[in-house]
Design an enzyme around this catalytic site. Structure first.
Site, PDB file in Angstrom:
ATOM      1  N   TRP A 152      52.423  14.706 -26.473  1.00 56.89           N
ATOM      2  CA  TRP A 152      52.580  14.271 -25.086  1.00 56.89           C
ATOM      3  C   TRP A 152      52.558  15.503 -24.187  1.00 56.89           C
ATOM      4  CZ3 TRP A 152      57.748  13.442 -22.356  1.00 56.89           C
ATOM      5  CH2 TRP A 152      57.575  12.754 -21.143  1.00 56.89           C
ATOM      6  N   ASP A 170      61.836  12.973 -30.633  1.00 54.32           N
ATOM      7  CA  ASP A 170      61.448  12.283 -29.410  1.00 54.32           C
ATOM      8  C   ASP A 170      61.271  10.808 -29.765  1.00 54.32           C
ATOM      9  OD1 ASP A 170      60.415  11.328 -27.054  1.00 54.32           O
ATOM     10  OD2 ASP A 170      58.977  12.951 -26.780  1.00 54.32           O
ATOM     11  N   LYS A 221      59.840   1.951 -22.367  1.00 52.00           N
ATOM     12  CA  LYS A 221      58.886   1.077 -23.053  1.00 52.00           C
ATOM     13  C   LYS A 221      59.580  -0.080 -23.755  1.00 52.00           C
ATOM     14  CE  LYS A 221      55.954   4.581 -22.312  1.00 52.00           C
ATOM     15  NZ  LYS A 221      56.309   5.808 -21.563  1.00 52.00           N
TER      16      LYS A 221
END
Length: 392
Positions: free
Chosen positions: A118, A200, A236
């Protein structure tokens, strides 16, 4: 930039494959029913006020988030070796974590991140003087799988006590995760090299539809007695994108170490934004702690996972039907929100400029942009882009 171009594009069959957020089959954002119910309950509760939360945030959320990550009967929680504070989504958790490491970690300040990863990882690390952004190989372009041998060989050469950032599940951007055997090799290497690990965790449940299965890597590291951070996002997994709800967890070797670290992390929070917002935290807390809302949220998580799996099937079937050159089975074997298609930059440019299909030039697509109705068009355009780029 690409999303802005898509919004201004008047072409009738345009497709947005850049979006890093869930979309329904109709291409619309989805407010989860459990979230709407939680907000109704909160609006009707006249005992609530708008006073500041503490520096560590809403405790009921922190506790529930910790159990979600580490397990309801986690020995680490029972031994009081895990601490958590509410953050401004996963990005805020990462930033506080990086700041803590920069200020207090006595080991090597090299932070190793997967290549690719990312983009915000590098952006944050590069802006903290004292931390060094480093990369380790992760994705094998030929096999379209995790290159575990190259990854481990590279990390073997890293300085002991370096910092290692790992995607716990549904790797962004490749959609490819290590197997459980791979995770065991990674954990063994981390112990040998005394790495400080950061997980993460933005897509818990998106890889398999089961948050317990997706948390396997984290719980395995915990069972080994290792120290690590978890940077968790509820954007999300609950559709709380604009609410900025997250948590930063730390598992320490002892309860004393864990709580000393929490104390310092709270001071960092104090220096940046003092305390986090309450509304999204209360919504997430209700969805995790209220039995009926929890069951509904779990159903929603399975629905989001299932919708993305169906999108993969739509695209894979359409690619085969259109006789698009190459093997596209990786579309099915990858998981989570994204897919690394294997398309080249020139091919992606053809898709954007000629066919109004917006995607990153790395070939990464968001599977949420694929629907049953547009999969055929996308596949046919993939074929033309491959042939056009070859000719040029």
């Amino acid at each position: 930039h690409l999303s802005g171009r898509y919004a201004l594009d008047t072409f009738g069959e345009k497709v947005n494959l850049t979006i890093g957020a869930y979309r329904t089959e109709a291409g619309k954002p989805w407010v989860l029913p459990c979230v709407r119910q939680a907000e109704s309950l909160l609006a009707a509760d006249e005992t609530l006020n708008k006073e500041y939360l503490s520096m560590s945030g809403l405790q009921s959320l922190c506790d529930a988030a910790m159990r979600l990550v580490l397990g309801e009967s986690s020995p680490v929680i029972q031994g009081d070796r895990a601490v958590a504070l509410q953050t401004l989504s996963g990005t805020g958790a990462l930033y506080i974590c990086f700041q803590f490491i920069n200020q207090f970690y006595g080991g090597c300040r090299d932070v190793f991140v997967s290549n690719p990863s990312w983009g915000n990882h590098k952006l944050m690390i590069d802006r903290i003087p004292g931390l060094n952004f480093m990369q380790y190989p992760y994705y094998n372009q030929q096999t379209m799988k995790v290159d575990i041998d190259a990854m481990c060989s590279s990390l073997e050469m890293a300085e002991d006590k370096s910092v290692l950032l790992l995607h716990a599940c549904a790797h962004n951007p490749t959609g490819i995760d290590p197997s459980k055997d791979d995770w065991k090799k990674i954990a063994e290497l981390c112990q040998k090299k005394q790495f400080l690990v950061i997980f993460d965790l933005a897509y818990l449940g998106y890889a398999s539809g089961d948050y317990n299965e997706d948390a396997w890597s984290i719980r395995y590291f915990a069972d080994l007695g290792m120290e690590f951070f978890v940077c968790q996002s509820f954007a999300k997994i609950m559709g709380l994108y604009s609410e900025r709800v997250g948590a930063l967890h730390f598992v320490g070797a002892t309860s004393e170490i864990a709580h000393k670290c929490l104390s310092q992390m709270k001071i960092i929070v104090r220096s940046i934004y003092s305390n986090p917002p309450s509304h999204g935290a209360r919504v997430a807390s209700l969805c995790l702690n209220n039995r009926d809302l929890r069951l509904e949220w779990e159903d929603c998580l399975r629905e989001m996972h299932g919708r993305i799996r169906r999108a993969r099937t739509y695209l894979h079937t359409a690619l085969k039907m259109a006789n698009v050159p190459g093997c596209w089975d990786h579309i099915l074997s990858q998981n989570g929100m994204f897919s690394y298609t294997g398309l080249t930059k020139p091919q992606c440019e053809v898709l954007i400029e000629k066919h109004h299909i917006y995607l990153l030039k790395s070939g990464r697509i968001s599977m949420c942009g694929v629907t049953e109705s547009n999969a055929k068009y996308v596949a046919e355009c993939f074929k033309d882009a491959i042939e056009t780029a070859k000719e040029s």
